[in-house]
Design an enzyme around this catalytic site. Structure first.
Site, PDB file in Angstrom:
ATOM      1  N   LYS A 113       6.449   2.325  -1.182  1.00  0.00           N
ATOM      2  CA  LYS A 113       7.095   1.681   0.167  1.00  0.00           C
ATOM      3  C   LYS A 113       8.506   1.755   0.070  1.00  0.00           C
ATOM      4  O   LYS A 113       9.022   2.185   0.976  1.00  0.00           O
ATOM      5  CB  LYS A 113       6.567   0.099   0.496  1.00  0.00           C
ATOM      6  CG  LYS A 113       5.148   0.023   0.850  1.00  0.00           C
ATOM      7  CD  LYS A 113       4.764   0.316   2.370  1.00  0.00           C
ATOM      8  CE  LYS A 113       4.345   1.966   2.723  1.00  0.00           C
ATOM      9  NZ  LYS A 113       3.030   2.031   2.268  1.00  0.00           N
ATOM     10  N   GLU A 135      10.014   5.358   0.279  1.00  0.00           N
ATOM     11  CA  GLU A 135       9.812   6.170   1.460  1.00  0.00           C
ATOM     12  C   GLU A 135      10.679   5.745   2.595  1.00  0.00           C
ATOM     13  O   GLU A 135      11.114   6.437   3.475  1.00  0.00           O
ATOM     14  CB  GLU A 135       8.419   6.343   1.976  1.00  0.00           C
ATOM     15  CG  GLU A 135       7.502   5.173   2.358  1.00  0.00           C
ATOM     16  CD  GLU A 135       6.148   5.372   2.678  1.00  0.00           C
ATOM     17  OE1 GLU A 135       5.829   6.294   3.301  1.00  0.00           O
ATOM     18  OE2 GLU A 135       5.414   4.575   2.490  1.00  0.00           O
ATOM     19  N   ARG A 171       3.858  10.481  14.462  1.00  0.00           N
ATOM     20  CA  ARG A 171       3.321  11.353  13.416  1.00  0.00           C
ATOM     21  C   ARG A 171       4.478  12.245  12.479  1.00  0.00           C
ATOM     22  O   ARG A 171       3.973  12.801  11.700  1.00  0.00           O
ATOM     23  CB  ARG A 171       2.810  12.392  14.374  1.00  0.00           C
ATOM     24  CG  ARG A 171       1.532  11.688  15.269  1.00  0.00           C
ATOM     25  CD  ARG A 171       0.630  12.571  16.060  1.00  0.00           C
ATOM     26  NE  ARG A 171       0.010  13.699  15.731  1.00  0.00           N
ATOM     27  CZ  ARG A 171      -1.050  13.412  15.204  1.00  0.00           C
ATOM     28  NH1 ARG A 171      -1.765  12.248  15.273  1.00  0.00           N
ATOM     29  NH2 ARG A 171      -1.918  14.297  14.791  1.00  0.00           N
ATOM     30  N   HIS A 215       7.852   3.267 -24.027  1.00  0.00           N
ATOM     31  CA  HIS A 215       7.684   4.423 -24.406  1.00  0.00           C
ATOM     32  C   HIS A 215       8.376   5.398 -23.870  1.00  0.00           C
ATOM     33  O   HIS A 215       8.054   6.545 -23.730  1.00  0.00           O
ATOM     34  CB  HIS A 215       5.969   4.628 -24.386  1.00  0.00           C
ATOM     35  CG  HIS A 215       5.066   3.641 -24.956  1.00  0.00           C
ATOM     36  ND1 HIS A 215       4.911   3.490 -26.579  1.00  0.00           N
ATOM     37  CD2 HIS A 215       4.433   2.552 -24.520  1.00  0.00           C
ATOM     38  CE1 HIS A 215       4.262   2.592 -26.733  1.00  0.00           C
ATOM     39  NE2 HIS A 215       3.768   2.035 -25.729  1.00  0.00           N
ATOM     40  N   ASN A 251      -0.430  22.393  16.809  1.00  0.00           N
ATOM     41  CA  ASN A 251      -0.246  21.711  15.790  1.00  0.00           C
ATOM     42  C   ASN A 251      -1.217  22.132  14.423  1.00  0.00           C
ATOM     43  O   ASN A 251      -2.154  22.879  14.916  1.00  0.00           O
ATOM     44  CB  ASN A 251      -0.869  20.260  16.071  1.00  0.00           C
ATOM     45  CG  ASN A 251      -1.094  19.334  14.788  1.00  0.00           C
ATOM     46  OD1 ASN A 251      -0.706  19.319  13.946  1.00  0.00           O
ATOM     47  ND2 ASN A 251      -1.822  18.201  15.145  1.00  0.00           N
ATOM     48  N   GLY A 252      -0.716  22.271  13.303  1.00  0.00           N
ATOM     49  CA  GLY A 252      -1.572  23.045  12.379  1.00  0.00           C
ATOM     50  C   GLY A 252      -0.888  24.062  11.389  1.00  0.00           C
ATOM     51  O   GLY A 252       0.170  24.793  11.876  1.00  0.00           O
ATOM     52  N   GLU A 307       2.080   0.889  -5.374  1.00  0.00           N
ATOM     53  CA  GLU A 307       2.192   0.758  -3.833  1.00  0.00           C
ATOM     54  C   GLU A 307       3.610   0.464  -3.561  1.00  0.00           C
ATOM     55  O   GLU A 307       4.224   0.690  -2.518  1.00  0.00           O
ATOM     56  CB  GLU A 307       1.204  -0.035  -3.169  1.00  0.00           C
ATOM     57  CG  GLU A 307       1.462   0.017  -1.523  1.00  0.00           C
ATOM     58  CD  GLU A 307       1.325   1.122  -0.803  1.00  0.00           C
ATOM     59  OE1 GLU A 307       1.074   2.036  -1.333  1.00  0.00           O
ATOM     60  OE2 GLU A 307       1.677   1.112   0.351  1.00  0.00           O
ATOM     61  N   TRP A 365       6.779  19.463  13.415  1.00  0.00           N
ATOM     62  CA  TRP A 365       7.272  18.909  11.704  1.00  0.00           C
ATOM     63  C   TRP A 365       7.191  20.398  11.199  1.00  0.00           C
ATOM     64  O   TRP A 365       6.075  21.088  11.247  1.00  0.00           O
ATOM     65  CB  TRP A 365       6.089  18.149  11.368  1.00  0.00           C
ATOM     66  CG  TRP A 365       6.709  17.550   9.944  1.00  0.00           C
ATOM     67  CD1 TRP A 365       7.533  16.528   9.853  1.00  0.00           C
ATOM     68  CD2 TRP A 365       6.053  18.178   8.414  1.00  0.00           C
ATOM     69  NE1 TRP A 365       7.548  16.316   8.482  1.00  0.00           N
ATOM     70  CE2 TRP A 365       6.983  17.367   7.769  1.00  0.00           C
ATOM     71  CE3 TRP A 365       5.375  19.086   8.214  1.00  0.00           C
ATOM     72  CZ2 TRP A 365       6.597  17.272   6.341  1.00  0.00           C
ATOM     73  CZ3 TRP A 365       5.162  19.043   6.857  1.00  0.00           C
ATOM     74  CH2 TRP A 365       6.020  18.343   5.938  1.00  0.00           C
ATOM     75  N   CYS A 378       3.403  16.792  13.774  1.00  0.00           N
ATOM     76  CA  CYS A 378       3.360  17.404  15.203  1.00  0.00           C
ATOM     77  C   CYS A 378       2.257  16.646  16.273  1.00  0.00           C
ATOM     78  O   CYS A 378       1.489  15.869  15.770  1.00  0.00           O
ATOM     79  CB  CYS A 378       2.782  18.905  15.116  1.00  0.00           C
ATOM     80  SG  CYS A 378       3.472  20.021  14.101  1.00  0.00           S
ATOM     81  N   LYS A 437       3.345  11.027   9.599  1.00  0.00           N
ATOM     82  CA  LYS A 437       2.035  10.219   9.556  1.00  0.00           C
ATOM     83  C   LYS A 437       0.595  10.764   9.109  1.00  0.00           C
ATOM     84  O   LYS A 437       0.058  10.178   8.545  1.00  0.00           O
ATOM     85  CB  LYS A 437       2.119   9.451  10.875  1.00  0.00           C
ATOM     86  CG  LYS A 437       1.055   8.405  10.741  1.00  0.00           C
ATOM     87  CD  LYS A 437       1.585   7.270  10.041  1.00  0.00           C
ATOM     88  CE  LYS A 437       0.594   6.075  10.066  1.00  0.00           C
ATOM     89  NZ  LYS A 437       0.870   5.069   9.074  1.00  0.00           N
TER      90      LYS A 437
HETATM   91  C1  F6R Z   1       2.715   5.812   2.748  1.00  0.00           C
HETATM   92  C2  F6R Z   1       1.750   6.428   3.536  1.00  0.00           C
HETATM   93  C3  F6R Z   1       0.891   7.586   2.866  1.00  0.00           C
HETATM   94  C4  F6R Z   1      -0.265   7.880   3.223  1.00  0.00           C
HETATM   95  C5  F6R Z   1      -0.908   9.365   2.861  1.00  0.00           C
HETATM   96  C6  F6R Z   1      -2.350   9.193   3.211  1.00  0.00           C
HETATM   97  O1  F6R Z   1       3.082   4.892   3.585  1.00  0.00           O
HETATM   98  O2  F6R Z   1       1.114   6.295   4.421  1.00  0.00           O
HETATM   99  O3  F6R Z   1       1.291   7.769   1.497  1.00  0.00           O
HETATM  100  O4  F6R Z   1      -1.063   7.126   2.663  1.00  0.00           O
HETATM  101  O5  F6R Z   1      -0.377  10.174   3.272  1.00  0.00           O
HETATM  102  O6  F6R Z   1      -2.491   9.313   4.624  1.00  0.00           O
HETATM  103  P1  F6R Z   1      -4.146   9.078   5.097  1.00  0.00           P
HETATM  104  O7  F6R Z   1      -4.319   7.630   4.680  1.00  0.00           O
HETATM  105  O8  F6R Z   1      -3.959   8.971   6.590  1.00  0.00           O
HETATM  106  O9  F6R Z   1      -5.185  10.045   4.699  1.00  0.00           O
END
Ligand code: F6R
Length: 608
Positions: free
Chosen positions: A484, A487, A27, A503, A101-102, A480, A75, A2, A603
């Protein structure tokens, strides 16, 4: 998650609000809306879907009159994404409008109370409940009504409020969700973060939790929920307006990948003096020497940074280190005590799970250190010690430059502890420090040659699934790389510790299944290459990511090889993550995905 913007000034509010919302798109959201106060009261227009739909519906804001207004990107948490559930929401037949927001945790209780007093509801949202509550508390003064409502509400939220009977005034509230107030030449604003206002001003006030701001065209005043007046300072942000634009790149993600050398340089330079790592300012030496155990607590990619850091801290500083998902930490009865250091890693500094884990760690008596990218964020404020990553605003949902800056900080921590504890030789220490200093230039080389990754990505983008394998830090990196890819490209992928594949998971390997082998730990190369040969024998097509000097070790069991510059083993994750980010980027590009705003993702994840 949001985005909120408010404006009270001399200009038409709607175009300014739309512009601010555009900067907050990163976001994550699934609907958007605006409210302005015109001659005939509060006017609201909202639209499910992208901001473009709202722009079209309001003719880029031109259809909405009024110089005071609120904007929101939502969101969905309570109620599906729809025009009806979008914000702003109103109370008292449109007398009060709010954006939020929240989460308001006790909204059901409040809803029942209001229903018993004759109020009815038109949506499923907790936001409408807050709007109705504020209107219910309104007795001629909107500040008093909001303060009374805030004293009733529990949860983590930021609110923007307007009232048709006080058309010059906006109220903003911060309670465990981000909010800033900004001062422009032609009026004042509030927003979920600085990027929304950078085009107009650099003068900001960072709100703390449980603070209420009263904003008019000429002024901003601050209060507690008990209406005690607060004096808050104005600061000049160092961020530049270019931080929030694409700078000629097709996507923010690619722009941010290319910003990694600078992010790493800016983050590390402050802590390396005369070839020594000095973190004493943020991690006092006396405590650092006696740490019994380290917990690294984070979510998503930040958690993967923790995974890589664990190997380095244990290897270099010989300190037991546990990496825990923030969402699990507080429910796992962790064996944390006064000799524990709990390191929280978070780009946004607002991730609800990480914030709650931090509170739990403090309650258990641990020393806390956060590694955070956003200045003044909730996690930074609540931790005893903070190291800021200086990656600048990260707009693409998928993290890249913040991840690299976090990795660099964790390497600094490992080295600092190893030095204080006498567990690293002076030769190795010097090599790592000079390699840390050389890192930006090595990252630049990989980025410059990004076409080397674009071509193989073209060969793989049509596949339905893909596997990553690696050992130790290469395993952390595989996790990682896999995240990437999933997502942003929606291609299913799994990351495996290379030795684990046989396994069970190896049964998924078929003719043509792509497997990315990350092979940068020289001492483990032979083992991982054997695992690559096991999957190749079953039809897999293997692409290996390795160091330049190791090419000959992997070539015979690879269909494609991507090389990165050599560096010390502890820093290999920092160089080898870049091709994995670029690989995910190009696959998503070829698959026609919405790279910067992948579906369903936000985000900054401010709900648990
Ligand atoms: C993936 C990504 C998320 C964040 C996770 C934690 O690309 O960005 O997996 O790493 O939501 O977010 P932060 O680092 O803001 O606590």
């Amino acid at each position: 998650m949001c985005g909120i913007v408010g404006y009270a000034g001399e200009n038409n509010a709607a175009p300014i609000l739309l512009d601010g919302l555009e900067k907050l798109e990163y976001r994550g959201y699934d609907s958007a809306g605006l409210a302005t106060i015109g001659k005939s009261g509060i006017d609201i227009i909202k639209a499910k879907g992208r901001l473009a739909a709202l722009k079209e519906r309001t003719e880029n804001g031109k259809l909405m009159q009024g110089t005071v207004g609120l904007g929101h990107t939502r969101w969905a948490t309570h109620g599906k994404p729809s025009d009806e559930n979008s914000h702003p929401h109103t109370g008292g037949n449109g007398r009060v409008a709010i954006v939020h927001n929240g989460i308001i945790e006790n909204y059901n209780e409040i809803k029942e109370m209001l229903k018993n007093r004759g109020r009815s509801f038109y949506s499923e949202t907790d936001t409408e409940v807050a709007a109705q509550l504020i209107d219910y508390c309104y007795k001629g003064n909107i500040l008093e009504a909001v303060a009374e409502a805030v004293r009733e509400m529990r949860g983590s939220y930021a609110l923007g409020v307007m009232c048709s009977e006080e058309p010059e005034t906006l109220i903003a509230v911060k309670c465990r969700a981000p909010l800033i107030v900004a001062y422009t030449e032609n009026g004042n604003m509030f927003a979920s973060d600085v990027t929304a206002v950078l085009k107009y001003t650099k003068e900001i006030t960072y709100l703390d939790d449980d603070e209420i701001a009263v904003i008019t065209k000429t002024d901003a005043e601050f209060y507690t929920p008990f209406l005690d007046k607060l004096s808050k300072k104005r600061e000049l942000t160092k961020l530049d307006v270019s931080a929030a634009d694409k700078g000629g790149f097709e996507h923010y993600m690619l722009k941010e990948i290319t910003e990694q050398p600078e992010a790493v340089r800016r983050t590390t330079e402050k802590f390396i003096k005369n070839s020594r790592v000095d973190l004493s300012e943020v991690l006092p030496e006396a405590f650092a020497r006696k740490i019994g155990k380290i917990f690294i607590v984070a979510c998503g990619s930040s958690y993967h940074v923790g995974m890589a850091a664990k190997y380095n801290i244990e290897k270099l500083a010989r300190t037991p280190t546990e990496v825990v998902y923030a969402s699990e930490f507080r429910y796992s009865d962790p064996l944390v005590d006064k000799a524990s250091l709990v390191i929280l890693i978070s780009q946004s500094g607002e991730t609800a799970d990480t914030l709650e884990a931090l509170r739990e760690a403090k309650r258990l008596g641990a020393e806390t250190l956060s590694v955070v990218n956003v200045k003044g964020s909730s996690i930074a404020k609540a931790s005893e010690h903070v190291i800021y990553t200086k990656a600048g605003p990260e707009i693409a949902v998928a993290t890249t430059k913040a991840y690299s800056a976090q990795l660099a900080v964790m390497a600094l921590i490992a080295l600092y502890l190893a030095d204080l504890r006498g567990t690293v030789s002076s030769e190795e220490y010097s090599v790592i420090v000079s390699e840390l200093e050389a890192l930006p230039e090595k990252l630049e080389r990989i980025i410059k040659n990004r076409a080397d990754i674009q071509y193989p990505a073209y060969r793989y983008f049509n596949n339905e699934k893909l596997f990553f394998i690696g050992r130790n830090t290469d395993y952390a990196l595989s996790l990682e790389g896999s995240l990437k890819l999933k997502e942003i490209s929606y291609m299913h992928s799994e990351a495996y510790a290379a030795g684990e594949l046989k396994h069970g998971t190896i049964s998924l390997i078929e003719e043509g299944t792509p497997v990315i082998a990350v092979v940068t730990c020289r001492r483990l190369a032979e083992k991982t290459v054997s695992n690559a040969s096991e999957v190749r024998a079953r039809g897999a097509r293997v692409m290996t990511v390795t160091a330049e000097s190791m090419r000959s070790l992997v070539e015979h069991e690879s269909d494609d090889v991507i090389t990165v510059p050599d560096t010390h083993e502890a820093l290999m994750p920092s160089v080898s993550v870049v091709p994995l980010q670029l690989f995910a980027y190009y696959i998503a590009l070829y698959r026609g995905c919405d790279i910067d705003k992948p579906r369903n993702l936000a985000k900054s994840v401010t709900v648990e």
